[in-house]
Every structure is written in structure tokens, then in C-alpha cells.
Design an enzyme around this catalytic site. Structure first.
Site, short mmCIF file in Angstrom:
data_model
loop_
_atom_site.label_atom_id
_atom_site.label_comp_id
_atom_site.label_asym_id
_atom_site.label_seq_id
_atom_site.Cartn_x
_atom_site.Cartn_y
_atom_site.Cartn_z
N CYS A 116 0.86 -1.08 0.10
CA CYS A 116 -0.02 -0.08 -0.07
C CYS A 116 0.68 1.25 -0.05
O CYS A 116 0.42 2.36 -0.17
CB CYS A 116 -0.73 0.08 1.17
N HIS A 256 -3.27 7.54 2.77
CA HIS A 256 -3.66 6.48 2.17
C HIS A 256 -5.19 5.91 2.80
O HIS A 256 -5.39 6.03 3.92
CB HIS A 256 -2.48 5.27 2.60
N ASN A 286 -10.11 0.46 0.00
CA ASN A 286 -8.76 0.65 -0.11
C ASN A 286 -8.38 0.22 -1.58
O ASN A 286 -8.41 -1.13 -1.60
CB ASN A 286 -8.11 -0.45 0.91
C1 LIG Z 1 -9.94 -5.04 9.39
C2 LIG Z 1 -10.45 -4.11 10.31
C3 LIG Z 1 -11.23 -3.20 9.55
C4 LIG Z 1 -11.29 -4.72 11.52
O1 LIG Z 1 -11.69 -3.94 12.41
P1 LIG Z 1 -11.32 -4.25 13.86
O2 LIG Z 1 -12.18 -3.01 14.78
O3 LIG Z 1 -9.90 -4.42 14.37
O4 LIG Z 1 -12.48 -5.57 14.34
P2 LIG Z 1 -11.77 -6.88 14.76
O5 LIG Z 1 -10.90 -7.62 13.84
O6 LIG Z 1 -11.19 -6.49 16.07
O7 LIG Z 1 -13.16 -7.76 15.01
C5 LIG Z 1 -14.19 -7.30 15.75
C6 LIG Z 1 -15.31 -8.20 15.84
O8 LIG Z 1 -15.95 -7.95 14.59
C7 LIG Z 1 -15.92 -9.12 13.75
N1 LIG Z 1 -15.73 -8.76 12.39
C8 LIG Z 1 -14.78 -8.69 11.70
N2 LIG Z 1 -14.96 -8.66 10.35
C9 LIG Z 1 -16.43 -8.42 10.37
C10 LIG Z 1 -17.12 -8.01 9.42
N3 LIG Z 1 -16.70 -7.72 8.12
N4 LIG Z 1 -18.59 -7.87 9.48
C11 LIG Z 1 -18.93 -8.01 10.68
N5 LIG Z 1 -18.11 -8.42 11.83
C12 LIG Z 1 -16.76 -8.81 11.60
C13 LIG Z 1 -14.86 -9.96 14.33
O9 LIG Z 1 -14.98 -11.32 14.26
C14 LIG Z 1 -14.97 -9.65 15.84
O10 LIG Z 1 -15.84 -10.10 16.67
P3 LIG Z 1 -15.86 -10.71 18.06
O11 LIG Z 1 -15.47 -9.65 18.71
O12 LIG Z 1 -16.87 -11.40 18.15
O13 LIG Z 1 -14.39 -11.70 17.77
C15 LIG Z 1 -9.23 -3.26 10.99
O14 LIG Z 1 -8.60 -4.17 11.75
C16 LIG Z 1 -8.44 -2.70 10.12
O15 LIG Z 1 -8.79 -1.61 9.52
N6 LIG Z 1 -7.19 -2.90 10.17
C17 LIG Z 1 -6.00 -2.52 9.27
C18 LIG Z 1 -6.37 -2.53 7.75
C19 LIG Z 1 -5.27 -1.85 7.13
O16 LIG Z 1 -4.64 -0.60 7.51
N7 LIG Z 1 -4.82 -2.69 6.17
C20 LIG Z 1 -3.92 -2.26 5.10
C21 LIG Z 1 -2.89 -1.57 5.40
S1 LIG Z 1 -2.55 -1.25 3.73
#
Ligand SMILES: CC(C)(COP(=O)(O)OP(=O)(O)OC[C@H]1O[C@@H](n2cnc3c(N)ncnc32)[C@H](O)[C@@H]1OP(=O)(O)O)[C@@H](O)C(=O)NCCC(=O)NCCS
Length: 332
Positions: A116, A256, A286
Site C-alpha cells: 500500500c 492512504h 482501499n
Molecule cells: C480489518 C479491520 C477493519 C477490522 O476492524 P477491527 O475493529 O479491528 O475488528 P476486529 O478484527 O477486532 O473484529 C471485531 C469483531 O468484529 C467481527 N468482524 C470482523 N470482520 C467483520 C465484518 N466484516 N463484519 C462483521 N463483523 C466482523 C470480528 O469477528 C470480531 O468479533 P468478536 O469480537 O466477536 O470476535 C481493522 O482491523 C483494520 O482496518 N485493520 C487495518 C487495515 C489496514 O490498514 N490494512 C492495510 C494496510 S494497507
């Protein structure tokens, strides 16, 4: 006489027509619009559906859009840098094909891959070529067909990514505008948290790797989020300090678009009000290498000659950084 700087003098973009909304994703995986919007800021993303077409299809159209808008002749381009994490093929550079297709017949071309951060690092590379005096017109394209490496049964990744392309032209500037400073970082600790396991030299493609879905993006979102939040905010703060920029001196944050919460945390650390923070993640998700040029294209009307812009990105690897650039033109 001023030192010669490298300025962005034209912008182009292309996104596919097909829209994949949160509502449609609700029918594909166990998720909902409220969760996606509140956790990421994304409402919809684009997908390239044209049969047999890859990243180059979008990159060519973004470059053509730039030529149409600017009147630049592709024959005058010296170098095409293709920033992408999803090349058309593992071997045979995508940038080379793109350069030929757009008529940049006097240019040489290559691909630059830093997940990214590909486009951010590309700004650094393109600017260095211009500043050195070696080339006069460098076309930097950022494009990714993320839908080609996403598992649409994995709710942890399929809600985030989209397809798109953007292009910018770098040229010499004698008014001190354009590229000013950079603070780029990388750390191999990130390799385990955001990756595609198979298809590379460690684990070549096999029946087994296909069966195990190892050709799709794997992301430990929570860990990546943690590193991204602190990483992007740290470098953005650092580049402001190093250049004696107060929050009032910064006109725009071009960050980004991976997660609205990561962008907000960065803007917060920089002390920036919301109106200085360019956002289009709700429309495209993204798009990896395309997020920064898509922002420049969407907001080109608002950017004014002399504006101070901070670019910031964070990506797989890990790779991240910030670049300080002065905008060089007013859109006609
Ligand atoms: C991926 C992302 C959006 C997830 O958000 P988060 O707040 O960290 O969510 P979590 O992974 O902690 O999950 C929280 C809960 O939602 C659930 N969940 C995950 N994806 C889900 C979805 N698409 N829809 C609904 N629920 C979801 C999980 O299972 C978890 O449930 P639990 O608490 O019962 O275990 C976030 O972690 C993120 O943006 N990460 C970085 C991404 C990034 O920058 N990537 C690229 C760099 S280029």
C-alpha cells in the site's frame, strides 16, 4: 537561482463502473453496512469485471485521462513507473506493457512494489530522477486490481479492498514548488501480518495451495491496525517538525485510504481540522497503490498553487512514510 525541484503538473484517474456496495456484501458474507461503515468508513468499492483484463487495463485509462486533460504528448515521457501490488502477471513488467499501449514510445518503464506504500515510494523515486536532472517527464501510475487476490468468502478482507487507478506527471520546477522532504520507513516484522502465502518463490502454486486458498490476501487486521495507526501518525508528525510546519501551515493531508479511523488518528496527531483531510474511502475502499492519486484527482479543483500537502501511507511489509510536497498549479 532556485534549486530544481520535482513538481506534479498533471493528474488522471480511472475507476471501473461496477459498484460493490455494503448492502450487496451483506448477501455474500456475514457482515452488515453498520459494522463496515463504523469500523472502516467504507460504503462501496469498484470492481473490474471485464473478462481477461488486469491492472494494466485501468492504468492505461488513468494515463490516457491525464494526457487528455493536460495535452501532454505521450512521446515526450521519459520514464513510466508503475506502482502496483497486483501486476498483470508475475513476470513481464506491467509498466512496460502500459507504456507501449499509451504511446510512450520514447520511455522506459518498470514496476515498483511496496504494497500500500507503492505510490508513496514512487513519489520519492520519480522526484529523485527529476531533481537529479536525468529525466524531464516522469509518469507515475498507481493501479491495483485487488479483486483478483481477494477471497469473497472472507469477511475480514473482502469488505476493505477495491479496484482503481491514478496517474501523475512529474516535471522540473524552478519556483521551489513540488517535492520538499520525505521520511520513509520499512520493517520486515510486518511480513507475517499482511501477505499472500503462495505463488511466490517460497511456496510456488500447486493444487494444494489453490485448495488451501493460499493465493488470497491474508490480513491480521487488528495487528496491522495497531502498527498503521502509530506508524502513519508518527511519520506525519515527524515531517511537520522537521520542516517547521505548524498545523496552520499544512493545507491538506493526502493519506492512504485503508481505514477512516487510521486517517482520523493521523489527522488528530497533526492537529488538522476535518476540512483539511481528503477522504474518498467511502466510494472506493482501499485501492492499494491507487488511493493517493485518486484523492488528487477527486480533489484537484480544490488544490491551489503553493498549498502545502502531506502525503502519508502505511502498507504490507511493513512499509510506510510521509512526504511533504508543495502543489504547483491551479486547475484551469
Ligand atoms: C480489518 C479491520 C477493519 C477490522 O476492524 P477491527 O475493529 O479491528 O475488528 P476486529 O478484527 O477486532 O473484529 C471485531 C469483531 O468484529 C467481527 N468482524 C470482523 N470482520 C467483520 C465484518 N466484516 N463484519 C462483521 N463483523 C466482523 C470480528 O469477528 C470480531 O468479533 P468478536 O469480537 O466477536 O470476535 C481493522 O482491523 C483494520 O482496518 N485493520 C487495518 C487495515 C489496514 O490498514 N490494512 C492495510 C494496510 S494497507
Amino acid at each position: 537561482m532556485n534549486k530544481m525541484t520535482a513538481a506534479i503538473t498533471a493528474v488522471g484517474a480511472y475507476v471501473p463502473d461496477f459498484v460493490l456496495s455494503n448492502e450487496v456484501l451483506e448477501t455474500m458474507v456475514d457482515t452488515n453496512d453498520e459494522w463496515i461503515t463504523s469500523r472502516t468508513g467504507i460504503k462501496e468499492r469498484r470492481m473490474l469485471k471485464e473478462e481477461g483484463q488486469g491492472t494494466s487495463f485501468m492504468a492505461i485509462r488513468a494515463a490516457q485521462n491525464l494526457f487528455e486533460k493536460s495535452g501532454v504528448d505521450p512521446k515526450d515521457i521519459d520514464l513510466v513507473i508503475m506502482a502496483t501490488a497486483t501486476p498483470d502477471m508475475p513476470v513481464a513488467s506491467t509498466g512496460v506493457y502500459v507504456a507501449t499501449q499509451i504511446g510512450a514510445v520514447n520511455a522506459f518503464a518498470y514496476d515498483l512494489h511496496a504494497a500500500c506504500s507503492s505510490f508513496l515510494y514512487g513519489i520519492s523515486t520519480a522526484s529523485a530522477y527529476i531533481e537529479s536532472g536525468r529525466y524531464k517527464k516522469v509518469l507515475l501510475i498507481g493501479a491495483d486490481k485487488m479483486s483478483s487476490i481477494i477471497d469473497y468468502t472472507d469477511r475480514a478482507t473482502c469488505i476493505i479492498f477495491g479496484d482503481g487507478a491514478g496517474a501523475v506527471l512529474f516535471e522540473p520546477n524552478n519556483e521551489g514548488l513540488g517535492f520538499q522532504d520525505e521520511y520513509l520507513r520499512s520493517d520486515g516484522i510486518g511480513r507475517e501480518f499482511l501477505k499472500i502465502d503462495a505463488g511466490g518463490s517460497i511456496l510456488p502454486a500447486s493444487e494444494e495451495t489453490v485448495k488451501n486458498k493460499q493465493h488470497y490476501v491474508f490480513q491480521d487486521g487488528k495487528t496491522v491496525f495497531k502498527y498503521a495507526v502509530s506508524g502513519m501518525a508518527d511519520v506525519s508528525e515527524k515531517i511537520m517538525e522537521r520542516n517547521n510546519l505548524s498545523k496552520d501551515d499544512v493545507n491538506w493531508l493526502v493519506a492512504h485510504q485503508a481505514n477512516k479511523r487510521i486517517i482520523d488518528a493521523t489527522a488528530n496527531r497533526m492537529g488538522l481540522d476535518d476540512e483539511k483531510v481528503l477522504i474518498n474511502i467511502q466510494k472506493y475502499g482501499n485501492t492499494t497503490s491507487a488511493t493517493l492519486p485518486l484523492l488528487l484527482s477527486d480533489f484537484e479543483n480544490q488544490l491551489k498553487k503553493g498549498d502545502n500537502i502531506i502525503f502519508a501511507a502505511f502498507g504490507g511489509g511493513f512499509t510506510w512514510g510521509a512526504i511533504y510536497l508543495k502543489w504547483a498549479y491551479n486547475k484551469q
